[in-house]
Design a protein around this motif. Structure first.
Motif, mmCIF file in Angstrom:
data_model
loop_
_atom_site.group_PDB
_atom_site.id
_atom_site.type_symbol
_atom_site.label_atom_id
_atom_site.label_comp_id
_atom_site.label_asym_id
_atom_site.label_seq_id
_atom_site.Cartn_x
_atom_site.Cartn_y
_atom_site.Cartn_z
ATOM 1 N N UNK A 58 -15.558 -11.982 2.738
ATOM 2 C CA UNK A 58 -15.381 -10.831 3.908
ATOM 3 C C UNK A 58 -14.157 -10.297 3.995
ATOM 4 N N UNK A 59 -13.990 -8.916 4.067
ATOM 5 C CA UNK A 59 -12.845 -8.310 4.203
ATOM 6 C C UNK A 59 -11.993 -8.296 5.672
ATOM 7 N N UNK A 60 -10.918 -8.825 5.647
ATOM 8 C CA UNK A 60 -10.366 -9.047 7.171
ATOM 9 C C UNK A 60 -9.254 -8.102 7.466
ATOM 10 N N UNK A 61 -8.523 -7.494 6.090
ATOM 11 C CA UNK A 61 -7.490 -6.588 6.107
ATOM 12 C C UNK A 61 -7.564 -5.348 5.289
ATOM 13 N N UNK A 62 -7.611 -4.532 5.539
ATOM 14 C CA UNK A 62 -7.651 -3.221 4.483
ATOM 15 C C UNK A 62 -6.602 -2.055 4.745
ATOM 16 N N UNK A 63 -5.976 -1.564 3.614
ATOM 17 C CA UNK A 63 -5.503 -0.415 3.664
ATOM 18 C C UNK A 63 -5.909 0.574 2.678
ATOM 19 N N UNK A 64 -6.503 1.491 2.781
ATOM 20 C CA UNK A 64 -6.973 2.724 1.744
ATOM 21 C C UNK A 64 -6.298 3.302 0.880
ATOM 22 N N UNK A 65 -6.311 3.308 -0.418
ATOM 23 C CA UNK A 65 -5.453 4.337 -1.168
ATOM 24 C C UNK A 65 -4.912 5.537 -0.584
ATOM 25 N N UNK A 66 -3.783 6.079 -0.877
ATOM 26 C CA UNK A 66 -3.644 7.319 -0.477
ATOM 27 C C UNK A 66 -3.911 8.307 -1.633
ATOM 28 N N UNK A 67 -4.660 8.143 -2.525
ATOM 29 C CA UNK A 67 -4.955 9.112 -3.673
ATOM 30 C C UNK A 67 -6.346 9.705 -3.174
ATOM 31 N N UNK A 68 -6.912 10.808 -3.558
ATOM 32 C CA UNK A 68 -8.230 11.172 -3.460
ATOM 33 C C UNK A 68 -9.134 10.656 -4.054
ATOM 34 N N UNK B 288 0.631 -1.214 -0.058
ATOM 35 C CA UNK B 288 -0.125 -0.037 0.309
ATOM 36 C C UNK B 288 0.965 1.139 0.085
ATOM 37 N N UNK B 289 1.824 1.233 0.831
ATOM 38 C CA UNK B 289 2.778 2.246 1.062
ATOM 39 C C UNK B 289 3.503 2.588 -0.391
ATOM 40 N N UNK B 290 4.005 1.410 -1.019
ATOM 41 C CA UNK B 290 4.698 1.489 -2.353
ATOM 42 C C UNK B 290 4.080 1.929 -3.487
ATOM 43 N N UNK C 56 -6.833 -2.809 -5.568
ATOM 44 C CA UNK C 56 -8.032 -2.206 -5.932
ATOM 45 C C UNK C 56 -7.496 -0.775 -6.507
ATOM 46 N N UNK C 57 -7.976 -0.484 -7.913
ATOM 47 C CA UNK C 57 -7.342 0.678 -8.378
ATOM 48 C C UNK C 57 -8.477 1.193 -9.259
ATOM 49 N N UNK C 58 -8.696 2.425 -9.245
ATOM 50 C CA UNK C 58 -9.840 3.114 -10.029
ATOM 51 C C UNK C 58 -9.672 2.857 -11.480
ATOM 52 N N UNK C 59 -10.572 2.702 -12.193
ATOM 53 C CA UNK C 59 -10.435 2.482 -13.906
ATOM 54 C C UNK C 59 -9.695 3.670 -14.433
ATOM 55 N N UNK C 60 -9.832 4.683 -14.089
ATOM 56 C CA UNK C 60 -9.219 5.972 -14.781
ATOM 57 C C UNK C 60 -7.860 6.093 -14.444
ATOM 58 N N UNK C 61 -7.426 5.143 -13.422
ATOM 59 C CA UNK C 61 -5.813 5.369 -13.222
ATOM 60 C C UNK C 61 -5.366 3.926 -13.517
ATOM 61 N N UNK C 62 -6.103 2.914 -13.864
ATOM 62 C CA UNK C 62 -5.708 1.739 -14.155
ATOM 63 C C UNK C 62 -4.449 1.474 -15.085
ATOM 64 N N UNK C 63 -4.876 2.199 -16.303
ATOM 65 C CA UNK C 63 -4.004 2.168 -17.408
ATOM 66 C C UNK C 63 -2.695 2.959 -17.319
ATOM 67 N N UNK C 64 -2.487 3.615 -16.154
ATOM 68 C CA UNK C 64 -1.039 4.338 -15.890
ATOM 69 C C UNK C 64 -0.251 3.000 -15.706
ATOM 70 N N UNK C 65 -0.750 1.765 -15.030
ATOM 71 C CA UNK C 65 0.128 0.588 -14.716
ATOM 72 C C UNK C 65 0.241 -0.225 -15.676
ATOM 73 N N UNK C 66 1.472 -1.114 -15.724
ATOM 74 C CA UNK C 66 1.497 -2.080 -16.838
ATOM 75 C C UNK C 66 0.735 -3.346 -15.886
ATOM 76 N N UNK C 67 -0.166 -3.843 -16.605
ATOM 77 C CA UNK C 67 -0.964 -5.095 -16.161
ATOM 78 C C UNK C 67 -0.096 -6.208 -15.758
#
Length: 255
Positions: free
Chosen positions: A119-129, A101-103, A225-236
């Motif tokens: 069921x979610x048992x661990x979660x770290x939120x995105x640092x993006x708005x 999450x930090x990286x 989990x990555x928003x669709x608008x930002x997903x293509x910024x990454x190499x899948x």
């Protein structure tokens, strides 16, 4: 063994009802009246009164005498902290998932099978708005989304689950064909990762991998989990390799 046979021969209906009462409370509905509990659980008011009175006595529920509404009690908090402190899975996974999450700055979660749900048992939120929110304790069907389908793909008797479940569309991209779902689950088992786009939450893309024990039985899934608008910024392919490496690292430390 299918779910109906299992429930008939190996479970207690009264305990199922009691558990339903506790699971009726959610982040969105932390306080419930007796009538609301009855509607959510399908348990009659007379039976429900005995359940909640016992839970209040044991500290699993708290009753506000002014409003006559109930909320989860401190006994559950104590037990939850014990689970967190003693669970080797969470102890091992948390620092690994936190670093991911930090990286990357993207949302990271770990999920398990709970009955017939994810069921979610661990979660770290995105640092993006702009991000997709998830909370520890959140549930969803096992047939929609990468984290859920990863769990389902490795679940014993998965064919029985698919045969008896009703595939309801959560979004316009939810898989509602049982044949298509089974084919995709087979592919996930072979490649050991799953990808989804807007199957459960519109605009959310997910990449997930399983955590398996030494007998190749499913323990959990880890997911980016990555928003669709930002997903293509990454190499899948890099995302896939990253989540596979995270899952492998957790497995290595567990076993």
């Amino acid at each position: 063994m299918n779910q109906e046979t299992f429930e008939k021969n190996y479970t207690m209906s009264s305990l199922h009802k009691a558990i339903k009462v506790l699971k009726a409370f959610t982040k969105e509905e932390p306080n419930l009246s007796l009538t609301e509990l009855s509607k959510k659980t399908g348990i009659s008011i007379s039976s429900l009164q005995r359940f909640v009175s016992t839970f209040v006595y044991e500290g699993f529920l708290h009753k506000d005498e002014g409003t006559k509404r109930y909320q989860l009690g401190h006994s559950l908090l104590y037990l939850g902290n014990l689970v967190k402190q003693e669970s080797s899975l969470i102890i091992v996974a948390e620092p690994i998932l936190r670093k991911l999450n930090e990286d990357m700055g993207e949302s990271v979660s770990m999920n398990i099978i709970d009955g017939l749900e994810r069921r979610c048992i661990v979660n770290y939120d995105s640092t993006y708005p702009l991000s997709t929110k998830m909370y520890v304790g959140d549930t969803s069907p096992l047939y929609a989304g990468a984290s859920s389908k990863t769990l389902l793909a490795f679940m014993p008797n998965v064919e029985d689950y698919v045969e008896h479940i009703t595939l309801e569309p959560i979004t316009d991209k939810t898989i509602c064909s049982k044949e298509q779902l089974l084919n995709e689950l087979q592919q996930i088992r072979v490649q050991r990762f799953a990808i989804s786009n807007s199957e459960r939450v519109r605009g959310a893309c997910s990449v997930s991998a399983p955590i398996l024990n030494a007998s190749h039985q499913i323990i959990a899934s880890v997911t980016l989990v990555i928003p669709e608008v930002r997903y293509n910024d990454y190499d899948e392919n890099h995302l896939i390799a990253t989540i596979l490496n995270v899952a492998a690292n957790i497995e290595k430390q567990l076993f």
